[in-house]
Design a protein around this motif. Structure first.
Motif, PDB file in Angstrom:
ATOM      1  N   PRO A  34       0.797  -1.239   0.000  1.00 25.06           N
ATOM      2  CA  PRO A  34       0.000   0.000   0.000  1.00 25.06           C
ATOM      3  C   PRO A  34       0.826   1.283   0.000  1.00 25.06           C
ATOM      4  N   ALA A  35       2.069   1.207   0.468  1.00 21.35           N
ATOM      5  CA  ALA A  35       2.938   2.383   0.480  1.00 21.35           C
ATOM      6  C   ALA A  35       3.705   2.549  -0.827  1.00 21.35           C
ATOM      7  N   GLY A  36       3.509   1.630  -1.775  1.00 20.31           N
ATOM      8  CA  GLY A  36       4.181   1.722  -3.066  1.00 20.31           C
ATOM      9  C   GLY A  36       5.524   1.037  -3.134  1.00 20.31           C
ATOM     10  N   ASN A  37       5.932   0.357  -2.057  1.00 18.03           N
ATOM     11  CA  ASN A  37       7.198  -0.387  -2.083  1.00 18.03           C
ATOM     12  C   ASN A  37       7.041  -1.612  -2.973  1.00 18.03           C
ATOM     13  N   ILE A  38       8.076  -1.937  -3.724  1.00 16.50           N
ATOM     14  CA  ILE A  38       8.029  -3.034  -4.689  1.00 16.50           C
ATOM     15  C   ILE A  38       8.452  -4.344  -4.029  1.00 16.50           C
ATOM     16  N   LEU A  39       7.631  -5.378  -4.232  1.00 24.89           N
ATOM     17  CA  LEU A  39       7.874  -6.730  -3.732  1.00 24.89           C
ATOM     18  C   LEU A  39       7.838  -7.670  -4.923  1.00 24.89           C
ATOM     19  N   SER A  40       8.310  -8.902  -4.737  1.00 27.08           N
ATOM     20  CA  SER A  40       8.205  -9.867  -5.823  1.00 27.08           C
ATOM     21  C   SER A  40       7.998 -11.277  -5.291  1.00 27.08           C
ATOM     22  N   VAL A  41       7.460 -12.111  -6.160  1.00 31.73           N
ATOM     23  CA  VAL A  41       7.491 -13.557  -5.975  1.00 31.73           C
ATOM     24  C   VAL A  41       8.342 -14.074  -7.126  1.00 31.73           C
ATOM     25  N   LEU A  42       9.161 -15.073  -6.849  1.00 27.40           N
ATOM     26  CA  LEU A  42      10.019 -15.597  -7.909  1.00 27.40           C
ATOM     27  C   LEU A  42      10.190 -17.102  -7.772  1.00 27.40           C
ATOM     28  N   GLU A  43      10.333 -17.715  -8.923  1.00 25.97           N
ATOM     29  CA  GLU A  43      10.526 -19.170  -9.003  1.00 25.97           C
ATOM     30  C   GLU A  43      11.838 -19.439  -9.716  1.00 25.97           C
ATOM     31  N   GLU A  44      12.761 -20.069  -9.015  1.00 23.61           N
ATOM     32  CA  GLU A  44      14.032 -20.463  -9.639  1.00 23.61           C
ATOM     33  C   GLU A  44      13.768 -21.550 -10.661  1.00 23.61           C
ATOM     34  N   LYS A  45      14.522 -21.517 -11.737  1.00 26.77           N
ATOM     35  CA  LYS A  45      14.359 -22.536 -12.790  1.00 26.77           C
ATOM     36  C   LYS A  45      15.080 -23.793 -12.424  1.00 26.77           C
TER      37      LYS A  45
END
Length: 125
Positions: free
Chosen positions: A114-125
């Motif tokens: 909500p504060a605009g900070n960037i997050l991610s989900v990631l999957e290693e190959k």
């Protein structure tokens, strides 16, 4: 000297209530209220501290990455909880309709708190 101490990361927000609701309800994380802000409880003893800052400016980089086993399922589940994924059509980074980038590295999808900070989900190959 420092290698024997538990370290933690932190970043700011402009609204603790919205931030608490987002991380606990939409992301399903355990969140504790602390006198100075919020503590996110991640795997094992890993924590992240989020503190209020009146002149908060969102980070322009990814502040927190969540490794997952199946990015397609995770993105789908998070969308059902109201998480909106970013879409990029840049030369270096292009995302598909779901917001997932299929790069030479891990598959990754970015979203904002909500504060605009960037997050991610990631999957290693």
């Amino acid at each position: 000297m420092l290698k024997t101490n538990e370290a933690f990361s932190s970043f700011s927000t402009d609204d603790l209530r919205k931030t608490r609701d987002f991380y606990s309800q939409q992301l399903g994380l355990r969140v504790s209220d602390k006198p100075e802000g919020l503590e996110l409880h991640l795997a094992e003893n890993s924590t992240v501290f989020i503190y209020p800052k009146p002149n908060h400016v969102p980070a322009t980089y990814t502040v927190l990455n969540f490794p997952v086993d199946n990015i397609e399922k995770t993105v789908s589940d998070l969308r059902k909880r109201g998480v909106r994924f970013e879409h990029y059509e840049e030369k270096e980074i292009r995302t598909d309709a779901k917001g997932i980038a299929h790069t030479t590295g891990p598959k990754i999808a970015w979203f904002k708190d909500p504060a605009g900070n960037i997050l991610s989900v990631l999957e290693e190959k």
